[in-house]
Design an enzyme around this catalytic site. Structure first.
Site, PDB file in Angstrom:
ATOM      1  N   LYS A  84       0.822  -1.206  -0.109  1.00  0.00           N
ATOM      2  CA  LYS A  84       0.045  -0.052   0.084  1.00  0.00           C
ATOM      3  C   LYS A  84       0.609   1.077   0.021  1.00  0.00           C
ATOM      4  CE  LYS A  84      -3.322   2.783   2.675  1.00  0.00           C
ATOM      5  NZ  LYS A  84      -4.295   2.714   3.925  1.00  0.00           N
ATOM      6  N   ASP A  86       1.152   5.148   0.309  1.00  0.00           N
ATOM      7  CA  ASP A  86       0.291   6.294   0.925  1.00  0.00           C
ATOM      8  C   ASP A  86       1.017   7.351   0.724  1.00  0.00           C
ATOM      9  OD1 ASP A  86      -1.923   7.381   2.274  1.00  0.00           O
ATOM     10  OD2 ASP A  86      -1.939   5.878   3.842  1.00  0.00           O
ATOM     11  N   CYS A 129      -3.050   5.200  -2.312  1.00  0.00           N
ATOM     12  CA  CYS A 129      -3.691   5.766  -1.546  1.00  0.00           C
ATOM     13  C   CYS A 129      -3.199   7.385  -1.311  1.00  0.00           C
ATOM     14  CB  CYS A 129      -3.691   5.010  -0.119  1.00  0.00           C
ATOM     15  SG  CYS A 129      -4.807   5.719   1.149  1.00  0.00           S
ATOM     16  N   ARG A 144      -7.611   3.817  -3.534  1.00  0.00           N
ATOM     17  CA  ARG A 144      -8.448   4.434  -2.543  1.00  0.00           C
ATOM     18  C   ARG A 144      -9.233   5.531  -3.284  1.00  0.00           C
ATOM     19  NH1 ARG A 144      -8.396   5.885   2.840  1.00  0.00           N
ATOM     20  NH2 ARG A 144      -7.504   3.903   3.437  1.00  0.00           N
ATOM     21  N   ASP A 148     -10.135   8.581   4.348  1.00  0.00           N
ATOM     22  CA  ASP A 148     -10.344   7.573   5.468  1.00  0.00           C
ATOM     23  C   ASP A 148     -11.565   7.544   5.947  1.00  0.00           C
ATOM     24  OD1 ASP A 148      -7.731   6.903   5.165  1.00  0.00           O
ATOM     25  OD2 ASP A 148      -7.087   8.237   6.949  1.00  0.00           O
TER      26      ASP A 148
END
Length: 217
Positions: A84, A86, A129, A144, A148
């Site tokens: 992932k 980010d 993300c 994503r 969040d």
């Protein structure tokens, strides 16, 4: 560690922020020339992370690209099959950033760095993300598509346009539902149905559950 994860019947993965470089890190101390600079050649400090200023790895710098290939190739060699990535928005460096390639746009800086990671990862899964969506199309397996999720309908304070809360996440998922299966596997963030540490009502949990179905990812 990766072998132990696999032995448990799971897929080993890591959560990383590949373009964020702490001032106190060995990478910054050894290679400050790989960072995004301002017009006077000084390091651009994009944010702080746990009390430490953070620089931006320049995705247009050939040596930075080689570094990303080395790191992610090593992770694959160690057995990690999923990452992932980010905070990739920082690769775009914000206003005032100057890249090694002066003709590159901020979107190109992000994409070139991510291309280096993609090459190293091969066919393994990359989840993007916190990133502009356009520049990562074709390079990530999943993405994503909202902020969040949080265990409340809205916070008590600090409301802003994209505050992480259920209504905002729902809106983003619905508006971007067409992306799933076309651009990537859409990641709507996690399901929340727990009884503790949850300020959502039962009806709000049901709504969030149905929105996850709408995401299709």
């Amino acid at each position: 560690l990766a072998e132990q994860v696999k032995a448990a019947g799971l897929k080993p993965g890591l959560w990383l922020a590949p373009f964020m470089v702490e001032k106190r890190s060995r990478l910054y101390l050894e290679h400050p020339e790989w960072m995004v600079k301002d017009s006077e050649g000084q390091t651009v400090w994009c944010t702080e992370w746990r009390g430490c200023p953070v620089a931006v790895l320049d995705g247009t710098h050939p040596d930075a690209q080689a570094y990303l290939k080395h790191v992610f190739s090593k992770l694959v060699d160690w057995g990690f099959e999923y990452v992932k990535l980010d905070f990739m928005v920082y690769a775009c460096s914000g206003e005032g950033g100057c890249y090694h390639d002066p003709k590159a746009t901020r979107a190109q800086a992000l994409r070139r760095g991510l291309e280096a990671i993609r090459e190293a990862m091969g066919d393994h899964f990359i989840l993007g993300c916190t990133t502009p969506l356009g520049p990562v199309v074709g390079l990530v397996n999943g993405e994503r598509i909202g902020t969040d999720i949080t265990p409340f309908w809205e916070p008590d304070e600090d409301l802003y346009a994209e505050t992480p809360m259920v209504p905002n996440v729902c809106r983003n998922i619905i508006n971007r539902s067409y992306m799933n299966g076309r651009l990537w596997i859409s990641d709507p963030d996690t399901h929340i149905a727990r009884m503790d540490n949850n300020r959502l009502t039962k009806d709000e949990v049901v709504l969030w559950t149905y929105v996850l179905f709408l995401a299709g990812g």
